[in-house]
Design a protein around this motif. Structure first.
Motif, PDB file in Angstrom:
ATOM      1  N   TRP A 114       0.847  -1.209   0.000  1.00 41.85           N
ATOM      2  CA  TRP A 114       0.000   0.000   0.000  1.00 41.85           C
ATOM      3  C   TRP A 114       0.874   1.249   0.000  1.00 41.85           C
ATOM      4  O   TRP A 114       0.496   2.273  -0.562  1.00 41.85           O
ATOM      5  CB  TRP A 114      -0.963  -0.028   1.191  1.00 41.85           C
ATOM      6  N   ASP A 170      -2.215   6.831   1.526  1.00 40.34           N
ATOM      7  CA  ASP A 170      -3.165   7.488   0.632  1.00 40.34           C
ATOM      8  C   ASP A 170      -3.356   6.612  -0.613  1.00 40.34           C
ATOM      9  O   ASP A 170      -2.450   6.499  -1.440  1.00 40.34           O
ATOM     10  CB  ASP A 170      -2.605   8.866   0.244  1.00 40.34           C
ATOM     11  N   THR A 228      -5.265   1.342   5.880  1.00 40.86           N
ATOM     12  CA  THR A 228      -5.760   2.717   5.797  1.00 40.86           C
ATOM     13  C   THR A 228      -4.676   3.743   6.119  1.00 40.86           C
ATOM     14  O   THR A 228      -4.918   4.930   6.174  1.00 40.86           O
ATOM     15  CB  THR A 228      -6.952   2.907   6.761  1.00 40.86           C
ATOM     16  N   SER A 256      -5.755   7.050  -2.857  1.00 39.66           N
ATOM     17  CA  SER A 256      -6.762   7.701  -3.699  1.00 39.66           C
ATOM     18  C   SER A 256      -6.547   7.448  -5.193  1.00 39.66           C
ATOM     19  O   SER A 256      -7.488   7.504  -5.975  1.00 39.66           O
ATOM     20  CB  SER A 256      -6.802   9.204  -3.409  1.00 39.66           C
ATOM     21  N   SER A 301     -12.371  -5.661   0.633  1.00 40.22           N
ATOM     22  CA  SER A 301     -13.248  -4.606   0.117  1.00 40.22           C
ATOM     23  C   SER A 301     -13.543  -3.583   1.225  1.00 40.22           C
ATOM     24  O   SER A 301     -13.450  -2.371   1.012  1.00 40.22           O
ATOM     25  CB  SER A 301     -14.532  -5.249  -0.397  1.00 40.22           C
ATOM     26  N   GLU A 302     -13.849  -4.087   2.408  1.00 45.40           N
ATOM     27  CA  GLU A 302     -14.109  -3.167   3.529  1.00 45.40           C
ATOM     28  C   GLU A 302     -12.837  -2.435   3.931  1.00 45.40           C
ATOM     29  O   GLU A 302     -12.837  -1.229   4.158  1.00 45.40           O
ATOM     30  CB  GLU A 302     -14.686  -3.931   4.721  1.00 45.40           C
ATOM     31  N   GLY A 303     -11.729  -3.193   3.974  1.00 44.23           N
ATOM     32  CA  GLY A 303     -10.452  -2.603   4.373  1.00 44.23           C
ATOM     33  C   GLY A 303     -10.018  -1.484   3.441  1.00 44.23           C
ATOM     34  O   GLY A 303      -9.364  -0.527   3.853  1.00 44.23           O
ATOM     35  N   LEU A 304     -10.369  -1.611   2.164  1.00 48.06           N
ATOM     36  CA  LEU A 304      -9.976  -0.585   1.190  1.00 48.06           C
ATOM     37  C   LEU A 304     -11.113   0.416   0.967  1.00 48.06           C
ATOM     38  O   LEU A 304     -11.179   1.072  -0.084  1.00 48.06           O
ATOM     39  CB  LEU A 304      -9.569  -1.229  -0.139  1.00 48.06           C
ATOM     40  N   ASN A 305     -11.968   0.511   1.941  1.00 45.26           N
ATOM     41  CA  ASN A 305     -13.057   1.505   1.904  1.00 45.26           C
ATOM     42  C   ASN A 305     -13.904   1.427   0.651  1.00 45.26           C
ATOM     43  O   ASN A 305     -14.204   2.435   0.017  1.00 45.26           O
ATOM     44  CB  ASN A 305     -12.484   2.922   2.040  1.00 45.26           C
ATOM     45  N   GLY A 306     -14.226   0.183   0.304  1.00 42.70           N
ATOM     46  CA  GLY A 306     -15.176   0.017  -0.792  1.00 42.70           C
ATOM     47  C   GLY A 306     -14.608   0.147  -2.197  1.00 42.70           C
ATOM     48  O   GLY A 306     -15.352   0.248  -3.163  1.00 42.70           O
ATOM     49  N   LYS A 307     -13.262   0.122  -2.341  1.00 41.40           N
ATOM     50  CA  LYS A 307     -12.680   0.117  -3.697  1.00 41.40           C
ATOM     51  C   LYS A 307     -13.179  -1.142  -4.410  1.00 41.40           C
ATOM     52  O   LYS A 307     -13.397  -2.181  -3.773  1.00 41.40           O
ATOM     53  CB  LYS A 307     -11.154   0.005  -3.625  1.00 41.40           C
TER      54      LYS A 307
END
Ligand code: AMP
Length: 632
Positions: free
Chosen positions: A320, A353, A350, A355, A376-382
């Protein structure tokens, strides 16, 4: 954007027009005269009469517009190196490597075997072969002498390119002794070996055979080596994959079809854009590495990250941190890797960044729902997008093509048939096509296979036909050897290999289905289910599971209670027929270095048999645990 259904339909029903349009995405020295020649099924010839070059399309053609943009970003957390090569730099390095090969007499059609770790020189080597029209055969660095020897013998390379060592967890892993031994074992001997000396492990060159890369490179700093234009059907590479027999199959890929397929996949599947960054965490020894570390992103004018190291070193945030640093847009990994990360601190997801990241693609094995949800949850819905494909196909068979039309993913499904693929589910016994929703059948592809798929098995057309095209009764269709169902919306769900099917008291069960069920227990991290011979029922399912929290499993009674609990989950989800006869707890599962479960080996030891060829196994202790458990 049009509808995906129309796009797909056109790729099948108006095949030549569709692919003629896609062919415009690449440079041709001579335009194709015929889009697809399928006059000799199942052998398909794509873009017949066309002349092109894979290296030209990956490197040279970008010089006009993006010579100073990053092309190859080499990152090694093993040797703490990080280096960015622009397209101009890459062009120069590839020509230097090509010049060395030329000096050694390599010409169009010669084979060059590449046995290298994840270093930039491996990318130069592959591209240099493509530049010369030489056929490369990359052998995964984790393979040992015997596997390497069979590949050397089959490919009969004029030259081998290798290095002193790979590195794992900060320790040098010697390659040279394995290579020397393999050459000794092989009946075919290469004329020369080019050695990249990373100075990780000392070695003795073989006089008259081994040449030093750095010395030769220094002679060719400014040598110009033009691309050799080759026919579209000229083989670009072979890549060995194991099947049900001991002898690996050399999957042979063409040039033009592969270039077009990858060029088209970048916008349609991965939504990659020129100037963007692609990070594929695979290895160049696997098909995913060929297509999406090296050729695909470069053909698409993107920067590609070539990463040497573990996903959790120096910590589980390393990947990441690279996404942040290099503004990665497209990331591609495997579910196994995500399961490894799942055991790390979730805050690492998290911390950076992310983005720039549009989507994470996962392929190579079934993506289980808990893993998909966790990431999916860990990557804020990516977007997490499952890709289903095989070494043989070179690019995805099933996925979501968001670049054509945005679509929702369904957990547990890699998606729909990709354009170009005429996928059919068939009854394995009768060969009948299954068109209804949720009917289980073998996933097959009707010929011609789309561009980019294997042309044949290297040196063995007969084996190609017999292995892949003759297994469905009464039909000449390509079998993936995977079971699948398709729901009412056209989404496929892969249920496991046809060759791993188990039959319990006359009921056919996919080990995959049982694994999914067991995995849904909140305290199960990972599980392997195999069919074990049983006198009464023919076969029974046996499960080997890794618990997330083992603190309560210290004695036999506690393990028995947990075992019963897990069995109850299977009972309630699939029915008692699918209930494993035993659920045994282990701390690791035997896998290949690419993360595939060695089901056959587990099955063999569970039945008290010899596990056979274990050269691809990552951790022998994992299998030993099962041997010991079975004995007790
Ligand atoms: P390989 O040629 O080693 O990549 O293995 C291909 C096989 O891996 C396929 O035939 C499937 O059995 C399995 N596979 C690959 N990708 C997926 C996926 N996304 N979901 C389920 N199985 C997969």
């Amino acid at each position: 954007m049009g509808s995906f259904a129309d796009f797909h339909a056109r790729s099948i029903n108006d095949r030549d027009a569709f692919w003629a349009e896609q062919a415009k995405r690449v440079d041709w020295k001579v335009q194709p005269q015929q889009i697809c020649d399928y006059s000799n099924p199942p052998f398909a010839k794509w873009f017949v009469g066309g002349e092109t070059n894979l290296c030209h399309n990956a490197v040279d053609r970008h010089l006009a517009e993006r010579a100073d943009q990053p092309a190859l970003i080499f990152v090694s957390t093993e040797t703490n190196q990080e280096k960015t090569y622009t397209y101009r730099d890459l062009h120069a390095e590839v020509q230097r490597m090509a010049a060395i090969l030329k000096d050694l007499g390599v010409v169009k059609g010669d084979r060059v075997l590449i046995y290298m770790p994840m270093i930039a020189e491996a990318a130069f080597a592959m591209l240099a072969c493509a530049r010369l029209g030489a056929i490369h055969s990359v052998v995964f660095g984790g393979f040992a002498s015997h596997s390497l020897a069979t590949r050397i013998e089959d490919a009969s390379p004029k030259v081998i390119i290798s290095a002193d060592a790979g590195s794992r967890g900060g320790k040098g892993v010697p390659y040279k002794p394995l290579l020397d031994e393999a050459i000794k074992l092989s009946a075919h001997k290469p004329a020369n070996v080019i050695m990249v000396d990373r100075q990780l492990v000392a070695f003795t060159p073989v006089a008259g055979r081994d040449v030093d890369y750095a010395t030769e490179r220094a002679k060719h700093m400014d040598t110009v080596v033009p691309c050799e234009w080759v026919e579209s059907t000229h083989p670009s590479y072979t890549l060995y994959t194991s099947g049900t027999t001991g002898k690996p199959k050399g999957v042979q890929r063409d040039t033009g079809g592969y270039t077009v397929a990858l060029a088209s996949s970048i916008p349609h599947i991965y939504q990659g854009k020129p100037g963007g960054t692609f990070f594929c965490t695979s290895d160049i020894g696997w098909v995913v590495g060929h297509s999406y570390i090296i050729y695909g992103p470069l053909i698409g004018g993107m920067a590609t990250i070539l990463y040497e190291g573990l996903p959790i070193r120096p910590d589980g945030g390393i990947w990441w941190s690279l996404v942040e640093k290099y503004k990665v847009n497209v990331m591609f990994s495997a579910p196994t890797a995500i399961r490894v990360l799942k055991k790390q601190d979730p805050a690492l997801l998290t911390k950076y960044d992310l983005s720039s990241l549009q989507a994470l693609f996962l392929a190579g094995e079934p993506l289980d729902e808990p893993t998909a949800k966790w990431i999916s949850e860990g990557l804020n819905g990516k977007a997490i997008i499952d890709n289903y494909w095989q070494t043989e196909t070179g690019w995805p068979i099933l996925t979501i093509c968001n670049g054509v039309e945005k679509a929702e993913s369904k957990f547990g499904s890699p998606g729909k048939a990709v354009y170009g693929y005429n996928v059919k589910l068939v009854d394995d016994q009768t060969g009948e096509e299954l068109t209804g929703a949720n009917q289980k059948g073998v996933l097959t592809i009707e010929g011609p296979l789309p561009p980019g798929n294997l042309q044949t098995i290297w040196g063995d057309d007969e084996r190609f036909v017999k292995t892949y095209w003759k297994t469905v009764p009464g039909k000449l269709v390509y079998s993936t050897f995977d079971w699948a169902v398709r729901d009412e919306d056209g989404y496929f769900f892969i249920l496991g290999r046809t060759d791993d099917v188990i039959n319990v008291a006359g009921h056919r069960l996919g080990t995959r289905e049982i694994e999914e069920s067991i995995s849904s227990h909140p305290n199960i991290a990972e599980v392997a289910v195999v069919g074990v011979a049983d006198q009464l029922k023919g076969q029974v399912a046996m499960a080997f599971a890794i618990a997330k929290d083992t603190s309560g499993l210290t004695d036999a009674a506690a393990r028995k209670t947990f075992e019963a609990e897990v069995m109850k989950v299977v009972d309630s989800q699939l029915g008692a027929v699918a209930r494993p006869s035993r659920v045994l707890f282990v701390t690791a599962l035997p896998k290949t270095r690419s993360g595939k479960l060695l089901r056959r080996a587990i099955q063999a030891v569970a039945e008290g048999r010899d596990p056979g060829d274990l050269t691809t196994m990552d951790d022998p202790a994992a299998l030993q645990q099962i041997v010991d458990l079975i004995k007790t």
